[in-house]
Scaffold this motif. Structure first.
Motif, PDB file in Angstrom:
ATOM      1  N   ALA A 165       0.821  -1.287   0.128  1.00  0.00           N
ATOM      2  CA  ALA A 165       0.002   0.044  -0.048  1.00  0.00           C
ATOM      3  C   ALA A 165       0.779   1.205  -0.221  1.00  0.00           C
ATOM      4  N   MET A 166       1.946   1.097   0.652  1.00  0.00           N
ATOM      5  CA  MET A 166       3.017   2.380   0.580  1.00  0.00           C
ATOM      6  C   MET A 166       3.315   2.684  -0.864  1.00  0.00           C
ATOM      7  N   MET A 167       3.598   1.607  -1.369  1.00  0.00           N
ATOM      8  CA  MET A 167       4.280   1.545  -2.791  1.00  0.00           C
ATOM      9  C   MET A 167       3.191   2.105  -3.745  1.00  0.00           C
ATOM     10  N   GLY A 168       1.886   1.646  -3.486  1.00  0.00           N
ATOM     11  CA  GLY A 168       0.925   2.247  -4.302  1.00  0.00           C
ATOM     12  C   GLY A 168       0.426   3.698  -4.180  1.00  0.00           C
ATOM     13  N   THR A 169       0.808   4.092  -2.799  1.00  0.00           N
ATOM     14  CA  THR A 169       0.581   5.663  -2.205  1.00  0.00           C
ATOM     15  C   THR A 169       1.630   6.322  -3.153  1.00  0.00           C
ATOM     16  N   ILE A 170       2.676   5.829  -3.006  1.00  0.00           N
ATOM     17  CA  ILE A 170       3.937   6.481  -3.552  1.00  0.00           C
ATOM     18  C   ILE A 170       3.951   6.732  -4.957  1.00  0.00           C
ATOM     19  N   LEU A 171       3.514   5.680  -5.728  1.00  0.00           N
ATOM     20  CA  LEU A 171       3.119   5.792  -7.300  1.00  0.00           C
ATOM     21  C   LEU A 171       2.081   6.769  -7.542  1.00  0.00           C
ATOM     22  N   ASN A 172       0.894   6.529  -6.843  1.00  0.00           N
ATOM     23  CA  ASN A 172      -0.304   7.183  -7.205  1.00  0.00           C
ATOM     24  C   ASN A 172      -0.010   8.679  -6.939  1.00  0.00           C
ATOM     25  N   LEU A 178       3.558   8.775   2.660  1.00  0.00           N
ATOM     26  CA  LEU A 178       3.883  10.334   2.250  1.00  0.00           C
ATOM     27  C   LEU A 178       5.303  10.451   2.599  1.00  0.00           C
ATOM     28  N   GLU A 179       5.193  10.245   4.059  1.00  0.00           N
ATOM     29  CA  GLU A 179       6.789  10.772   4.642  1.00  0.00           C
ATOM     30  C   GLU A 179       7.749   9.896   4.149  1.00  0.00           C
ATOM     31  N   TYR A 180       7.567   8.533   3.937  1.00  0.00           N
ATOM     32  CA  TYR A 180       8.637   7.790   3.612  1.00  0.00           C
ATOM     33  C   TYR A 180       8.903   8.085   1.900  1.00  0.00           C
ATOM     34  N   GLY A 181       7.943   8.601   1.082  1.00  0.00           N
ATOM     35  CA  GLY A 181       8.247   8.831  -0.332  1.00  0.00           C
ATOM     36  C   GLY A 181       8.847  10.243  -0.485  1.00  0.00           C
ATOM     37  N   ARG A 182       8.536  11.015   0.436  1.00  0.00           N
ATOM     38  CA  ARG A 182       9.118  12.355   0.217  1.00  0.00           C
ATOM     39  C   ARG A 182      10.629  12.567   1.140  1.00  0.00           C
ATOM     40  N   ALA A 183      10.840  11.554   1.762  1.00  0.00           N
ATOM     41  CA  ALA A 183      12.270  11.661   2.446  1.00  0.00           C
ATOM     42  C   ALA A 183      13.275  12.013   1.683  1.00  0.00           C
ATOM     43  N   ARG A 184      14.580  12.842   1.951  1.00  0.00           N
ATOM     44  CA  ARG A 184      15.555  12.670   1.168  1.00  0.00           C
ATOM     45  C   ARG A 184      16.337  11.514   0.965  1.00  0.00           C
ATOM     46  N   ALA A 185      16.447  10.523   2.031  1.00  0.00           N
ATOM     47  CA  ALA A 185      17.341   9.520   1.719  1.00  0.00           C
ATOM     48  C   ALA A 185      16.585   8.519   2.614  1.00  0.00           C
ATOM     49  N   PRO A 186      15.312   7.974   2.327  1.00  0.00           N
ATOM     50  CA  PRO A 186      14.940   7.104   3.194  1.00  0.00           C
ATOM     51  C   PRO A 186      15.778   5.611   3.557  1.00  0.00           C
ATOM     52  N   PHE A 187      15.751   5.259   4.752  1.00  0.00           N
ATOM     53  CA  PHE A 187      16.456   4.098   5.017  1.00  0.00           C
ATOM     54  C   PHE A 187      15.487   3.014   5.813  1.00  0.00           C
ATOM     55  N   ILE A 188      15.544   1.834   5.488  1.00  0.00           N
ATOM     56  CA  ILE A 188      14.917   0.802   6.511  1.00  0.00           C
ATOM     57  C   ILE A 188      15.614  -0.304   6.979  1.00  0.00           C
ATOM     58  N   LYS A 189      15.714  -0.419   8.132  1.00  0.00           N
ATOM     59  CA  LYS A 189      16.322  -1.613   8.782  1.00  0.00           C
ATOM     60  C   LYS A 189      15.324  -2.571   8.952  1.00  0.00           C
ATOM     61  N   ILE A 190      15.360  -3.733   8.357  1.00  0.00           N
ATOM     62  CA  ILE A 190      14.478  -4.545   8.214  1.00  0.00           C
ATOM     63  C   ILE A 190      14.813  -5.680   9.251  1.00  0.00           C
ATOM     64  N   GLY A 191      13.883  -6.043  10.149  1.00  0.00           N
ATOM     65  CA  GLY A 191      13.861  -6.872  11.144  1.00  0.00           C
ATOM     66  C   GLY A 191      13.772  -8.357  10.853  1.00  0.00           C
ATOM     67  N   LEU A 192      14.321  -9.192  11.684  1.00  0.00           N
ATOM     68  CA  LEU A 192      14.107 -10.670  11.150  1.00  0.00           C
ATOM     69  C   LEU A 192      12.738 -11.308  11.402  1.00  0.00           C
ATOM     70  N   GLY A 193      12.121 -10.536  12.489  1.00  0.00           N
ATOM     71  CA  GLY A 193      10.584 -11.140  12.944  1.00  0.00           C
ATOM     72  C   GLY A 193       9.778 -11.422  11.987  1.00  0.00           C
ATOM     73  N   MET A 194       9.793 -10.592  11.059  1.00  0.00           N
ATOM     74  CA  MET A 194       8.550 -10.787  10.165  1.00  0.00           C
ATOM     75  C   MET A 194       8.867 -11.548   9.069  1.00  0.00           C
ATOM     76  N   THR A 195      10.190 -12.208   8.818  1.00  0.00           N
ATOM     77  CA  THR A 195      10.611 -13.426   7.966  1.00  0.00           C
ATOM     78  C   THR A 195      10.290 -14.653   8.715  1.00  0.00           C
ATOM     79  N   ARG A 196      10.029 -14.527   9.953  1.00  0.00           N
ATOM     80  CA  ARG A 196       9.959 -15.838  10.761  1.00  0.00           C
ATOM     81  C   ARG A 196       8.376 -16.426  10.968  1.00  0.00           C
ATOM     82  N   GLN A 197       7.677 -16.572   9.630  1.00  0.00           N
ATOM     83  CA  GLN A 197       6.497 -16.783   9.770  1.00  0.00           C
ATOM     84  C   GLN A 197       6.080 -17.045   8.377  1.00  0.00           C
ATOM     85  N   ARG A 198       4.769 -17.766   8.271  1.00  0.00           N
ATOM     86  CA  ARG A 198       4.341 -17.865   6.944  1.00  0.00           C
ATOM     87  C   ARG A 198       4.222 -16.611   6.166  1.00  0.00           C
TER      88      ARG A 198
END
Length: 169
Positions: free
Chosen positions: A54-61, A108-128
């Protein structure tokens, strides 16, 4: 929960915040990092992929996508653009349990940020569907061209930086 598990990263976060960067934590739990953040977004567990989509869709739209970067360095095409057009904050709200307005605001905040950075955590990958969630989140820097911006992009793990000899294992 980088405050507890990634002390080195938090050193950089503190420096970035002194320069005006905001710390937004996306985690179902109010952990120590979320408690010190500027904003805590708490989707239902396992719904990171829907939120990122949804963030990607918003950034695109909203015209915030870096079309030149996507064309030159990704396999983004008209079929993907058409798919993302329908992935609105309202669509993701029912999945994530978040208000559509909160999803739109963080996108919108992510899409407008000068250099957005994401630290991806391990937890979300440890599930279906963990790999799908990871893939969706890791596409966000591509949408904005953040990979080419100093300080931007994403980081999943740092283990390969230490050149550990795994051959005995």
């Amino acid at each position: 929960n980088a405050v507890s598990t990634h002390v080195n990263l938090m050193t950089f976060v503190k420096k970035a915040r002194k320069k005006g960067a905001r710390l937004v934590v996306i985690d179902p739990y109010l952990n120590r990092t979320a408690k010190i953040s500027d904003q805590h977004v708490n989707p239902r567990p396992g719904t990171n992929g829907a939120l990122a989509t949804a963030m990607m869709g918003t950034i695109l739209n909203e015209g915030l996508a870096d079309g030149e970067w996507l064309q030159a360095r990704s396999d983004f095409d008209t079929a993907m653009a058409a798919h993302l057009k329908g992935c609105t904050p309202e669509w993701a709200a029912a999945i994530t349990g978040l208000d559509a307005s909160a999803i739109r605001a963080v996108a919108l905040e992510y899409g407008r940020a000068r250099a957005p950075f994401i630290k991806i955590g391990l937890g979300m990958t440890r599930q279906r569907n963990g790999a799908v969630n990871l893939h969706a989140v890791s596409c966000l820097p591509a949408m904005t061209g953040a990979w080419d911006k100093k300080g931007g992009g994403a980081l999943f793990a740092t283990g390969d930086a230490f050149k550990i000899d795994k051959s005995p294992v």
